[in-house]
Enzyme design. Structure first.
Site, PDB file in Angstrom:
ATOM      1  N   CYS A  85       0.798  -1.233   0.000  1.00 44.28           N
ATOM      2  CA  CYS A  85       0.000   0.000   0.000  1.00 44.28           C
ATOM      3  C   CYS A  85       0.828   1.280   0.000  1.00 44.28           C
ATOM      4  O   CYS A  85       0.265   2.369   0.044  1.00 44.28           O
ATOM      5  CB  CYS A  85      -0.954  -0.002   1.189  1.00 44.28           C
ATOM      6  SG  CYS A  85      -0.135   0.186   2.791  1.00 44.28           S
ATOM      7  N   CYS A 130       1.957  -3.698   8.649  1.00 46.60           N
ATOM      8  CA  CYS A 130       1.622  -2.357   8.186  1.00 46.60           C
ATOM      9  C   CYS A 130       0.326  -1.914   8.867  1.00 46.60           C
ATOM     10  O   CYS A 130      -0.667  -2.639   8.842  1.00 46.60           O
ATOM     11  CB  CYS A 130       1.461  -2.362   6.673  1.00 46.60           C
ATOM     12  SG  CYS A 130       0.904  -0.788   5.991  1.00 46.60           S
ATOM     13  N   CYS A 133      -2.585  -1.419   5.864  1.00 44.20           N
ATOM     14  CA  CYS A 133      -3.215  -2.533   5.147  1.00 44.20           C
ATOM     15  C   CYS A 133      -3.153  -3.857   5.908  1.00 44.20           C
ATOM     16  O   CYS A 133      -3.753  -4.833   5.485  1.00 44.20           O
ATOM     17  CB  CYS A 133      -2.605  -2.700   3.764  1.00 44.20           C
ATOM     18  SG  CYS A 133      -0.922  -3.355   3.763  1.00 44.20           S
ATOM     19  N   CYS A 153      13.246  -6.761  12.322  1.00 45.75           N
ATOM     20  CA  CYS A 153      13.748  -7.722  11.343  1.00 45.75           C
ATOM     21  C   CYS A 153      12.658  -7.896  10.289  1.00 45.75           C
ATOM     22  O   CYS A 153      11.634  -8.543  10.544  1.00 45.75           O
ATOM     23  CB  CYS A 153      14.075  -9.031  12.055  1.00 45.75           C
ATOM     24  SG  CYS A 153      14.979 -10.197  11.053  1.00 45.75           S
TER      25      CYS A 153
END
Length: 165
Positions: A85, A130, A133, A153
């Site tokens: 996104c 995220c 999204c 990571c």
């Protein structure tokens, strides 16, 4: 008498709480399966937009093989964004070589990365995704450099790099 001592020792042993349970970010047992995100698409829509590798990592919470990301050795100035996104997630100034085989950062762009608890390999880890999204990015560990002591990571396939202008 011996049975009482054995029972007392068993109760004491079971009630012990290890340090791995005291992680600051890994405090919830909820998963992001039912969360609402600003960008929501069906699996078929994501499959049309993402490569097979991106879909596997971002939507199915997989892990790419270590040392395979083209972003691992990237030293350019810019911003790492979500491959699904384009939400800005990490600044290049916070990237460091952790030696683990995945792009690593000591700090996220605040508000753009969300956290959850992951028990997929048998113990509690802090998963990051995220915040826009819900795409799986990787995990955060408490063995990174100063100033935060964190190591984000991140699967390189979950990121796109936008060079600074």
């Amino acid at each position: 008498m011996k049975i009482n001592i054995v029972i007392a020792l068993l109760v004491l042993f079971v009630s012990c709480k290890g340090n791995s349970q005291n992680k600051e970010k890994a405090t919830s047992t909820k998963t992001n399966d039912n969360k609402e995100f600003a960008v929501q698409k069906t699996n078929s829509e994501w499959k049309k937009e993402l490569t097979d590798a991106e879909y596997y990592v971002l939507r199915e919470a997989a892990t790419e093989n270590p040392f395979t990301s083209q972003l691992l050795k990237n030293k350019e100035k810019g911003t790492y964004v979500c491959a699904a996104c384009s939400t800005p997630l990490f600044k290049s100034s916070t990237k460091f070589d952790s030696g683990t085989g995945w792009p690593s950062f000591y700090e996220e762009i605040e508000g753009n990365v969300a956290y959850d608890v992951d028990y997929k390999i048998g113990y509690k880890r802090t998963e990051e995704h995220c915040a826009t999204c819900g795409g799986h990015l990787g995990h955060v560990f408490e063995d990174g450099p100063n100033p935060t002591g964190l190591r984000h990571c991140i699967n390189g396939v979950a990121l796109n790099f936008v060079p600074a202008e």
